[in-house]
Design an enzyme around this catalytic site. Sequence first.
Site, PDB file in Angstrom:
ATOM      1  N   ARG A  14      53.464  -6.653 -46.123  1.00  0.00           N
ATOM      2  CA  ARG A  14      52.202  -7.260 -45.722  1.00  0.00           C
ATOM      3  C   ARG A  14      52.557  -8.581 -45.043  1.00  0.00           C
ATOM      4  O   ARG A  14      52.740  -8.638 -43.857  1.00  0.00           O
ATOM      5  CB  ARG A  14      51.283  -7.427 -46.934  1.00  0.00           C
ATOM      6  CG  ARG A  14      49.862  -7.772 -46.567  1.00  0.00           C
ATOM      7  CD  ARG A  14      48.947  -7.849 -47.766  1.00  0.00           C
ATOM      8  NE  ARG A  14      49.298  -8.915 -48.693  1.00  0.00           N
ATOM      9  CZ  ARG A  14      48.527  -9.307 -49.701  1.00  0.00           C
ATOM     10  NH1 ARG A  14      47.369  -8.699 -49.930  1.00  0.00           N
ATOM     11  NH2 ARG A  14      48.889 -10.282 -50.506  1.00  0.00           N
ATOM     12  N   MET A  65      18.207  -4.331 -50.995  1.00  0.00           N
ATOM     13  CA  MET A  65      18.929  -5.511 -50.544  1.00  0.00           C
ATOM     14  C   MET A  65      18.745  -6.694 -51.503  1.00  0.00           C
ATOM     15  O   MET A  65      19.696  -7.409 -51.827  1.00  0.00           O
ATOM     16  CB  MET A  65      18.463  -5.923 -49.142  1.00  0.00           C
ATOM     17  CG  MET A  65      19.234  -7.091 -48.564  1.00  0.00           C
ATOM     18  SD  MET A  65      18.574  -7.643 -46.983  1.00  0.00           S
ATOM     19  CE  MET A  65      18.901  -6.219 -45.955  1.00  0.00           C
ATOM     20  N   TYR A  76      13.683   3.160 -52.727  1.00  0.00           N
ATOM     21  CA  TYR A  76      13.967   3.800 -51.443  1.00  0.00           C
ATOM     22  C   TYR A  76      14.414   5.244 -51.636  1.00  0.00           C
ATOM     23  O   TYR A  76      15.194   5.558 -52.532  1.00  0.00           O
ATOM     24  CB  TYR A  76      15.099   3.050 -50.732  1.00  0.00           C
ATOM     25  CG  TYR A  76      14.635   1.821 -49.981  1.00  0.00           C
ATOM     26  CD1 TYR A  76      13.646   1.906 -49.004  1.00  0.00           C
ATOM     27  CD2 TYR A  76      15.197   0.579 -50.254  1.00  0.00           C
ATOM     28  CE1 TYR A  76      13.232   0.767 -48.308  1.00  0.00           C
ATOM     29  CE2 TYR A  76      14.795  -0.559 -49.563  1.00  0.00           C
ATOM     30  CZ  TYR A  76      13.810  -0.454 -48.587  1.00  0.00           C
ATOM     31  OH  TYR A  76      13.413  -1.569 -47.913  1.00  0.00           O
ATOM     32  N   LYS A 117      41.411 -18.666 -53.670  1.00  0.00           N
ATOM     33  CA  LYS A 117      40.961 -18.185 -52.360  1.00  0.00           C
ATOM     34  C   LYS A 117      39.624 -17.455 -52.502  1.00  0.00           C
ATOM     35  O   LYS A 117      39.180 -17.183 -53.616  1.00  0.00           O
ATOM     36  CB  LYS A 117      42.031 -17.269 -51.771  1.00  0.00           C
ATOM     37  CG  LYS A 117      42.318 -16.057 -52.640  1.00  0.00           C
ATOM     38  CD  LYS A 117      43.604 -15.350 -52.233  1.00  0.00           C
ATOM     39  CE  LYS A 117      43.827 -14.140 -53.111  1.00  0.00           C
ATOM     40  NZ  LYS A 117      45.118 -13.481 -52.825  1.00  0.00           N
TER      41      LYS A 117
HETATM   42  C1  LIG Z   1      45.611 -13.268 -54.162  1.00  0.00           C
HETATM   43  C2  LIG Z   1      47.017 -13.569 -54.430  1.00  0.00           C
HETATM   44  C3  LIG Z   1      47.437 -13.870 -55.738  1.00  0.00           C
HETATM   45  C4  LIG Z   1      46.544 -13.681 -56.937  1.00  0.00           C
HETATM   46  O1  LIG Z   1      46.459 -12.302 -57.202  1.00  0.00           O
HETATM   47  P1  LIG Z   1      45.642 -11.706 -58.449  1.00  0.00           P
HETATM   48  O2  LIG Z   1      45.949 -10.255 -58.388  1.00  0.00           O
HETATM   49  O3  LIG Z   1      44.196 -11.989 -58.179  1.00  0.00           O
HETATM   50  O4  LIG Z   1      46.121 -12.372 -59.670  1.00  0.00           O
HETATM   51  C5  LIG Z   1      48.738 -14.294 -55.912  1.00  0.00           C
HETATM   52  N1  LIG Z   1      49.598 -14.390 -54.859  1.00  0.00           N
HETATM   53  C6  LIG Z   1      49.238 -14.077 -53.597  1.00  0.00           C
HETATM   54  C7  LIG Z   1      50.231 -14.187 -52.495  1.00  0.00           C
HETATM   55  C8  LIG Z   1      47.943 -13.638 -53.342  1.00  0.00           C
HETATM   56  O5  LIG Z   1      47.595 -13.314 -52.095  1.00  0.00           O
END
Ligand SMILES: *Cc1c(COP(=O)(O)O)cnc(C)c1O
Length: 340
Positions: free
Chosen positions: A126, A288, A242, A35
């Site tokens: 969550r 930046m 800056y 992701k």
């Molecule tokens: C992002 C995520 C992971 C991976 O987590 P890491 O801490 O980056 O290894 C695994 N399972 C779910 C549901 C996640 O949202």
Amino acid sequence: MTAPHRLRLDAAALIHNWQALDRLSGTAACGAAIKADGYGLGAAGVAARLADAGCRDFFVATWDEAERVAALRLPLSVLHGVRAEDMPIALSGIARPVLNSDVQVARWRSASGGACDVMVDTGMNRLGVSADAVRDGLLDGLTIDTLMSHLACADEDRAMNAAQRTAFAALRGVTGARRMSLANSAGIALGTDYAFDLTRPGLALYGGVPRGELADALRQVAMPEAQVLQRRTVAAGDTVGYNATWTATQPTEVAIINVGYADGYLRAFSDRGTADCGRLSVIGRVSMDLVALDVGAAPDLAEGDWVPLDFALPDVAARSGLSQYELLTGLGRRYERLWA
Ligand SMILES: *Cc1c(COP(=O)(O)O)cnc(C)c1O
């Protein structure tokens, strides 16, 4: 066209990390969370290499992310499940939704959507359906590939880890799920008790170290580099950058390099960041698109030369106060990504 900053990406290190996590997962399969564009490294580049290495389970957050890697035809799950507006793409079969709520379960069932995954909440509050609802038959009739839950504090030694594991293990055999999956990167380090049938590391694949036990097993994958745009001598008493926060106490050799907070090199690195294995230090505020380095230790460094920024995630997180996750995912899109 080549950008004046680039991300060197070490494919051998990525594969090494996945293989190390796969071993630590015992008999469980080891997947990969890709992701947030592969935690900032480029999801397609990461996924293609891990698939070649043998990884068979990939996780993105959204259907938009799934579409971006669909051409690779990977076994893919979408962690945020299905909204109403996701149904057309979800039913096209490019990935399985991870159903997270009673509403999503009902939506998928009434569409006869086929194989899915399901997230159960075991205390993080969550995402996920309740374990009690699962026991009461919420998932009856669904074809579930993977039943999963997520650990809230696996990077710390907390009683909650074992509590979540126990709550999840109690669901074994309750659904028709083919597999069960609990551990993220840090969860893998908690031991094979936490691995169930499939682990889901993200951070550790990319060289992040969520628990000390993993430090020796993992290698750095992403190395940002930036080109020198200008070199100058700053006179004693003059300031740099800056708000003139840095003042030269003696004549100082300074290089201005082509990277800044828009590239995820955040202002937390002002007066704190280092480059070239600690030889060069950031002075003054990060801009930046620009950073000033004290390059007294590099007399030959000239305009157009490339400078490797120190980006070993555990060190840099400690130095900047940013999390390893923020450091990676903030890297941004301006870098040229160079896999080696
Ligand atoms: C992002 C995520 C992971 C991976 O987590 P890491 O801490 O980056 O290894 C695994 N399972 C779910 C549901 C996640 O949202």
